[in-house]
Design a protein around this motif. Structure first.
Motif, PDB file in Angstrom:
ATOM      1  N   VAL A 110       0.799  -1.239   0.042  1.00  0.00           N
ATOM      2  CA  VAL A 110      -0.037   0.042  -0.062  1.00  0.00           C
ATOM      3  C   VAL A 110       0.885   1.347   0.089  1.00  0.00           C
ATOM      4  CG1 VAL A 110      -1.796   1.119   1.272  1.00  0.00           C
ATOM      5  CG2 VAL A 110      -2.069  -1.249   1.080  1.00  0.00           C
ATOM      6  N   ILE A 111       2.001   1.434   0.790  1.00  0.00           N
ATOM      7  CA  ILE A 111       2.894   2.349   0.899  1.00  0.00           C
ATOM      8  C   ILE A 111       3.510   2.721  -0.337  1.00  0.00           C
ATOM      9  CG2 ILE A 111       4.994   3.395   1.938  1.00  0.00           C
ATOM     10  CD1 ILE A 111       3.916   1.962   4.654  1.00  0.00           C
ATOM     11  N   LEU A 112       3.771   1.546  -0.788  1.00  0.00           N
ATOM     12  CA  LEU A 112       4.663   1.617  -2.441  1.00  0.00           C
ATOM     13  C   LEU A 112       3.714   2.085  -3.257  1.00  0.00           C
ATOM     14  CD1 LEU A 112       6.980  -1.741  -2.378  1.00  0.00           C
ATOM     15  CD2 LEU A 112       7.874   0.826  -2.473  1.00  0.00           C
ATOM     16  N   ALA A 113       2.200   1.689  -3.365  1.00  0.00           N
ATOM     17  CA  ALA A 113       1.348   1.929  -4.333  1.00  0.00           C
ATOM     18  C   ALA A 113       1.184   3.603  -4.156  1.00  0.00           C
ATOM     19  CB  ALA A 113       0.288   1.350  -4.300  1.00  0.00           C
ATOM     20  N   LEU A 114       1.093   3.951  -2.882  1.00  0.00           N
ATOM     21  CA  LEU A 114       1.104   5.494  -2.628  1.00  0.00           C
ATOM     22  C   LEU A 114       2.088   6.298  -3.184  1.00  0.00           C
ATOM     23  CD1 LEU A 114      -0.786   5.268   0.799  1.00  0.00           C
ATOM     24  CD2 LEU A 114      -1.722   5.892  -1.435  1.00  0.00           C
ATOM     25  N   PHE A 115       3.291   5.850  -2.761  1.00  0.00           N
ATOM     26  CA  PHE A 115       4.420   6.595  -3.234  1.00  0.00           C
ATOM     27  C   PHE A 115       4.557   6.466  -4.986  1.00  0.00           C
ATOM     28  CE2 PHE A 115       6.686   5.976   0.841  1.00  0.00           C
ATOM     29  CZ  PHE A 115       7.163   7.477   0.777  1.00  0.00           C
ATOM     30  N   PHE A 116       4.183   5.501  -5.565  1.00  0.00           N
ATOM     31  CA  PHE A 116       4.052   5.479  -6.746  1.00  0.00           C
ATOM     32  C   PHE A 116       3.357   6.263  -7.283  1.00  0.00           C
ATOM     33  CE2 PHE A 116       6.306   1.389  -7.492  1.00  0.00           C
ATOM     34  CZ  PHE A 116       7.416   1.755  -8.357  1.00  0.00           C
ATOM     35  N   ALA A 117       2.073   6.489  -6.977  1.00  0.00           N
ATOM     36  CA  ALA A 117       1.070   7.372  -7.257  1.00  0.00           C
ATOM     37  C   ALA A 117       1.202   8.844  -6.944  1.00  0.00           C
ATOM     38  CB  ALA A 117      -0.077   7.057  -6.696  1.00  0.00           C
ATOM     39  N   ARG A 118       1.660   9.441  -5.913  1.00  0.00           N
ATOM     40  CA  ARG A 118       2.541  10.509  -5.771  1.00  0.00           C
ATOM     41  C   ARG A 118       3.569  11.065  -6.404  1.00  0.00           C
ATOM     42  NH1 ARG A 118      -0.538  10.265  -0.291  1.00  0.00           N
ATOM     43  NH2 ARG A 118      -2.481  10.508  -1.033  1.00  0.00           N
ATOM     44  N   GLY A 119       4.448  10.101  -6.919  1.00  0.00           N
ATOM     45  CA  GLY A 119       5.581  10.453  -7.593  1.00  0.00           C
ATOM     46  C   GLY A 119       5.287  10.409  -9.053  1.00  0.00           C
ATOM     47  N   ALA A 120       4.231  10.075  -9.426  1.00  0.00           N
ATOM     48  CA  ALA A 120       3.971  10.105 -11.125  1.00  0.00           C
ATOM     49  C   ALA A 120       4.620  11.149 -11.771  1.00  0.00           C
ATOM     50  CB  ALA A 120       2.457  10.023 -11.262  1.00  0.00           C
ATOM     51  N   GLY A 121       5.379  10.795 -12.763  1.00  0.00           N
ATOM     52  CA  GLY A 121       5.965  11.775 -13.778  1.00  0.00           C
ATOM     53  C   GLY A 121       7.225  12.368 -13.188  1.00  0.00           C
ATOM     54  N   ARG A 122       7.945  11.920 -12.214  1.00  0.00           N
ATOM     55  CA  ARG A 122       9.055  12.076 -11.814  1.00  0.00           C
ATOM     56  C   ARG A 122      10.005  11.292 -12.566  1.00  0.00           C
ATOM     57  NH1 ARG A 122       8.941  15.184  -7.201  1.00  0.00           N
ATOM     58  NH2 ARG A 122       7.077  15.031  -5.898  1.00  0.00           N
ATOM     59  N   PRO A 123      11.165  11.807 -12.933  1.00  0.00           N
ATOM     60  CA  PRO A 123      12.320  10.949 -13.788  1.00  0.00           C
ATOM     61  C   PRO A 123      12.958   9.853 -12.673  1.00  0.00           C
ATOM     62  CG  PRO A 123      13.173  13.144 -13.280  1.00  0.00           C
ATOM     63  CD  PRO A 123      11.666  13.101 -12.844  1.00  0.00           C
ATOM     64  N   HIS A 124      12.963   8.836 -13.276  1.00  0.00           N
ATOM     65  CA  HIS A 124      13.900   7.574 -12.274  1.00  0.00           C
ATOM     66  C   HIS A 124      12.952   7.229 -11.128  1.00  0.00           C
ATOM     67  CE1 HIS A 124      17.041   8.905 -15.035  1.00  0.00           C
ATOM     68  NE2 HIS A 124      17.172   9.815 -14.351  1.00  0.00           N
ATOM     69  N   LEU A 125      11.553   7.328 -11.245  1.00  0.00           N
ATOM     70  CA  LEU A 125      10.705   6.845 -10.148  1.00  0.00           C
ATOM     71  C   LEU A 125      11.082   5.552  -9.914  1.00  0.00           C
ATOM     72  CD1 LEU A 125       8.724   7.957  -8.154  1.00  0.00           C
ATOM     73  CD2 LEU A 125       6.914   7.252  -9.965  1.00  0.00           C
ATOM     74  N   VAL A 126      10.927   4.672 -10.534  1.00  0.00           N
ATOM     75  CA  VAL A 126      11.177   3.290 -10.315  1.00  0.00           C
ATOM     76  C   VAL A 126      12.524   2.908  -9.715  1.00  0.00           C
ATOM     77  CG1 VAL A 126      11.110   0.813 -11.063  1.00  0.00           C
ATOM     78  CG2 VAL A 126       9.562   2.586 -12.084  1.00  0.00           C
ATOM     79  N   ARG A 127      13.236   3.229 -10.325  1.00  0.00           N
ATOM     80  CA  ARG A 127      14.830   3.173  -9.608  1.00  0.00           C
ATOM     81  C   ARG A 127      14.910   3.561  -8.345  1.00  0.00           C
ATOM     82  NH1 ARG A 127      19.198   6.992 -11.604  1.00  0.00           N
ATOM     83  NH2 ARG A 127      18.116   8.273 -10.119  1.00  0.00           N
ATOM     84  N   ASP A 128      14.373   5.091  -7.886  1.00  0.00           N
ATOM     85  CA  ASP A 128      14.522   5.707  -6.533  1.00  0.00           C
ATOM     86  C   ASP A 128      13.646   4.895  -5.815  1.00  0.00           C
ATOM     87  OD1 ASP A 128      15.916   7.692  -8.038  1.00  0.00           O
ATOM     88  OD2 ASP A 128      14.566   9.093  -7.873  1.00  0.00           O
ATOM     89  N   ILE A 129      12.289   4.327  -6.050  1.00  0.00           N
ATOM     90  CA  ILE A 129      11.544   3.782  -5.283  1.00  0.00           C
ATOM     91  C   ILE A 129      12.207   2.399  -4.875  1.00  0.00           C
ATOM     92  CG2 ILE A 129       9.454   2.476  -4.803  1.00  0.00           C
ATOM     93  CD1 ILE A 129       8.155   4.789  -6.107  1.00  0.00           C
ATOM     94  N   ALA A 130      12.544   1.499  -5.894  1.00  0.00           N
ATOM     95  CA  ALA A 130      13.476   0.507  -5.514  1.00  0.00           C
ATOM     96  C   ALA A 130      14.464   0.702  -4.508  1.00  0.00           C
ATOM     97  CB  ALA A 130      13.872  -0.298  -6.761  1.00  0.00           C
ATOM     98  N   VAL A 131      15.570   1.527  -4.999  1.00  0.00           N
ATOM     99  CA  VAL A 131      16.703   1.825  -3.762  1.00  0.00           C
ATOM    100  C   VAL A 131      16.336   2.199  -2.485  1.00  0.00           C
ATOM    101  CG1 VAL A 131      18.681   3.442  -3.684  1.00  0.00           C
ATOM    102  CG2 VAL A 131      18.200   2.468  -6.032  1.00  0.00           C
ATOM    103  N   GLY A 132      15.253   3.081  -2.487  1.00  0.00           N
ATOM    104  CA  GLY A 132      14.723   3.298  -1.360  1.00  0.00           C
ATOM    105  C   GLY A 132      14.210   2.194  -0.506  1.00  0.00           C
ATOM    106  N   GLN A 133      13.487   1.262  -0.999  1.00  0.00           N
ATOM    107  CA  GLN A 133      12.841   0.072  -0.527  1.00  0.00           C
ATOM    108  C   GLN A 133      14.166  -0.821  -0.100  1.00  0.00           C
ATOM    109  OE1 GLN A 133       9.904  -0.217   0.449  1.00  0.00           O
ATOM    110  NE2 GLN A 133       9.625  -2.196   0.863  1.00  0.00           N
ATOM    111  N   TYR A 134      14.990  -0.897  -0.853  1.00  0.00           N
ATOM    112  CA  TYR A 134      16.127  -1.813  -0.504  1.00  0.00           C
ATOM    113  C   TYR A 134      17.103  -1.447   0.640  1.00  0.00           C
ATOM    114  CZ  TYR A 134      15.734  -5.684  -4.221  1.00  0.00           C
ATOM    115  OH  TYR A 134      15.446  -6.702  -4.608  1.00  0.00           O
TER     116      TYR A 134
END
Length: 193
Positions: free
Chosen positions: A20-44
């Protein structure tokens, strides 16, 4: 069920809230460059911190006499009962007691901090399981968990584009957690791990 299956189930039930938290971060960060990479790094980063604390505490617990190890099952049992109590107390809340609706984009380190802070209950569950599993079993859990972090990031991204699924997880995921934690605690107490 083998150690891989146990690790998958344990990871899934202790990290439902992370989807749920990741989904919310993806939704709130939509359009940001490198979003998937940033979220993956932060999660790891955040999850690595959780694992480091849990592994260190489990090694410390291994110094206890073998007859004491099953009693570590009281920790997930207590966490499960506490989570169940919180679910019961918040049963009339319209948002299902999630409280995650205000998650904003906070960058890689912000996501790592949220992941780590949200993982306190995970540490409490992982320590007795890791201690009971021994060094080889603990290694298996850690490897499976680290692989599943990537799956969780992908699921978070997937759910961010499916609001109905994200709402269902937010509403009912908290109900599953207490049941599994109580069961896990009872299993450890019985010497089943």
């Amino acid at each position: 069920m083998g150690i891989i299956g146990q690790a998958v189930v344990l990871f899934a039930v202790t990290n439902i809230d992370d989807i749920v938290i990741l989904a919310l971060f993806f939704a709130r960060g939509a359009g940001r460059p490198h979003l998937v990479r940033d979220i993956a790094v932060g999660q790891y980063l955040g999850f690595a911190g959780i694992l480091a604390v849990a592994v260190a505490a489990a090694f410390g617990a291994r110094l206890l006499p073998g007859a004491v190890l099953p009693w570590l099952g009281l920790l997930p049992l207590a966490l499960g009962l506490r989570a169940g109590w919180q679910v019961w107390r918040s049963r009339h809340d319209e948002d299902g007691g999630d409280g995650g609706g205000g998650v904003e984009w906070a960058g890689v380190l912000g996501l790592a901090a949220v992941t780590f802070a949200n993982g306190g209950d995970n540490i409490g569950v992982y320590v007795p399981v890791f201690a009971a599993a021994g060094a080889a079993g603990m290694s298996g859990y850690v490897v499976v968990f680290l692989l599943l972090v990537a799956v969780w990031v992908a699921l978070g991204r997937f759910f961010a584009t499916r609001p109905v699924v994200a709402r269902a997880l937010s509403r009912w995921g908290h109900v599953l957690l207490p049941v599994v934690l109580v069961g896990l605690g009872l299993l450890i107490l019985s010497g089943g791990f």
